[in-house]
Design an enzyme around this catalytic site. Structure first.
Site, PDB file in Angstrom:
ATOM      1  N   LYS A  89       0.813  -1.472   0.523  1.00 62.55           N
ATOM      2  CA  LYS A  89      -0.064  -0.307  -0.035  1.00 62.55           C
ATOM      3  C   LYS A  89       1.341   1.704  -0.221  1.00 62.55           C
ATOM      4  CE  LYS A  89      -4.532  -1.698   1.463  1.00 62.55           C
ATOM      5  NZ  LYS A  89      -5.979  -1.930   1.670  1.00 62.55           N
ATOM      6  N   LYS A 134     -10.758  -4.853  -4.357  1.00 62.76           N
ATOM      7  CA  LYS A 134     -12.052  -3.712  -5.332  1.00 62.76           C
ATOM      8  C   LYS A 134     -11.146  -2.735  -5.731  1.00 62.76           C
ATOM      9  CE  LYS A 134     -12.359  -3.132   0.000  1.00 62.76           C
ATOM     10  NZ  LYS A 134     -12.324  -3.379   1.059  1.00 62.76           N
ATOM     11  N   LYS A 143      -5.073 -11.496  -6.489  1.00 70.66           N
ATOM     12  CA  LYS A 143      -6.384 -11.371  -5.497  1.00 70.66           C
ATOM     13  C   LYS A 143      -6.824 -10.800  -5.943  1.00 70.66           C
ATOM     14  CE  LYS A 143      -6.707  -8.523  -1.700  1.00 70.66           C
ATOM     15  NZ  LYS A 143      -7.139  -8.776  -0.300  1.00 70.66           N
TER      16      LYS A 143
END
Ligand code: ATP
Ligand code: LTN
Length: 332
Positions: free
Chosen positions: A115, A200, A197
């Site tokens: 991230k 969203k 994976k």
């Protein structure tokens, strides 16, 4: 522990629209576990602000998340559902635990590394500390089991390390939690890039299915899902796309992998994909209707999160008081 039942804690961030991955990897398991365990299901808004959130979207999504828990079948009579920021003990315990957590162990976290790559250089200290807050969530409820998807395994390990360290430093305070990661469905993959994976925040909208996607969108996305040229419905590492669709089908319907292989022998992918899409639609359509109903009923949602936070505050404060006392703070 209440009534000798073991304790479950889990949470989801209200930071984006939920995917089929979140549903199959987390919520669907919660529904199964709620009969057997004393469960706390939290909407982790404090975690969500580790990356930038628009205030009005955060407000809407937090309530939507609660509506999704209810619509998926989490029974508010049997479980404690609450909003993380309504229980101040989470923030306070996170600080206390931060002081016995090492920079080194936090900097090894994969989610942080991933991230912070996307944050354009301005990495918040909150993003770095994220796993400590998650450890606080779990440890405050003397949790035995944490049902999550595979991507959260590393955070569970550090939560155990943090709990064990506190127990060693200050004497036994916390139950050390175990992860509950289902054999199937714990890692639903991207439909376009089945080696990644389903997320969203994925770039290609055809790669993920959202819980709120209308049936025709679900059918289109499954139809376009990447497969291969082998034309055999088989579960192996060479056919990641097909393997992922089989995982989705078995997790939703309960039909075993062997039965699926048998059923589609010699049939190619077209009928298989149609059946996968219909299984997803059949699973999500009734939930979507209920999500809309619950979301519209703000008073009902308020009743649930208020009652939930009363219970959660009571239990969490008990553990927090113990922590404060052992650390050497003067009792209030
Ligand atoms: P993002 O994908 O945007 O990084 P996230 O979906 O991983 O975020 P959360 O919304 O907090 O983050 O995840 C909630 C739960 O869903 C966690 O238990 C997580 O392990 C699970 N989960 C997330 N993605 C998947 C997936 N593709 N397959 C199975 N479980 C998943
Ligand atoms: N980090 C988790 C969300 C989360 C969580 C928790 C899960 C926050 N606190 C406590 C289980 C238990 C994620 O899925 N991204």
């Amino acid at each position: 522990m209440e009534g000798n039942k073991k304790v479950i804690f889990s949470g989801i961030q209200p930071s984006g629209d939920l995917t089929l991955g979140n549903y199959l990897g987390a919520i669907k398991n919660w529904v199964k576990l709620q009969e057997e365990y004393e469960c706390y299901f939290c909407v982790v808004d404090l975690h969500a602000i580790t990356v930038k959130q628009e205030p009005k979207d955060l407000r809407r999504r937090t309530l939507e998340m609660l509506a999704i828990y209810l619509a998926s079948g989490i029974d508010p009579e049997k479980n404690t559902m609450f909003i993380q920021s309504h229980v101040p003990a989470h923030s306070e315990a996170a600080w206390l635990l931060t002081c016995s957590t090492y920079m080194g162990e936090l900097s090894r976290m994969t989610q942080y590394k991933e991230k912070s790559k996307n944050s354009g250089g301005n990495i918040s200290a909150g993003l770095f500390n994220y796993p400590v807050l998650m450890a606080a969530d779990i440890l405050l409820y003397q949790t035995d089991l944490v049902p999550v998807g595979k991507d959260q395994q590393q955070h569970l390990e550090i939560a155990r390390d943090i709990g064990e360290r506190f127990n060693r430093l200050y004497s036994d305070t916390f139950v050390i939690p175990e992860p509950y990661i289902a054999k199937l469905g714990a890692k639903i993959m991207d439909l376009q890039e089945p080696n990644k994976k389903m997320s969203k925040s994925g770039e290609n909208v055809n790669g993920f299915i959202l819980i709120m996607d209308p049936p025709e969108v679900i059918r289109k996305k499954v139809n376009r899902a990447v497969t291969d040229s082998l034309g055999v419905v088989a579960y192996n590492e060479q056919q990641l796309g097909v393997k992922n669709l089989m995982t989705i089908l078995t997790t939703i319907t309960g039909i075993s992998i062997e039965e699926i292989e048998e059923k589609y022998k010699g049939l190619g992918y077209s009928q298989f994909k149609k059946d996968v899409a219909e299984a997803i639609v059949a699973e999500l359509e009734p939930i979507q209707k209920k999500i809309v109903e619950y979301t519209a009923n703000k008073a009902y949602l308020e009743g649930i999160y208020k009652k939930g936070s009363e219970k959660a505050n009571y239990v969490a404060n008990k553990t927090l008081r113990k922590m404060q006392k052992k650390i050497g703070f003067i009792p209030r």
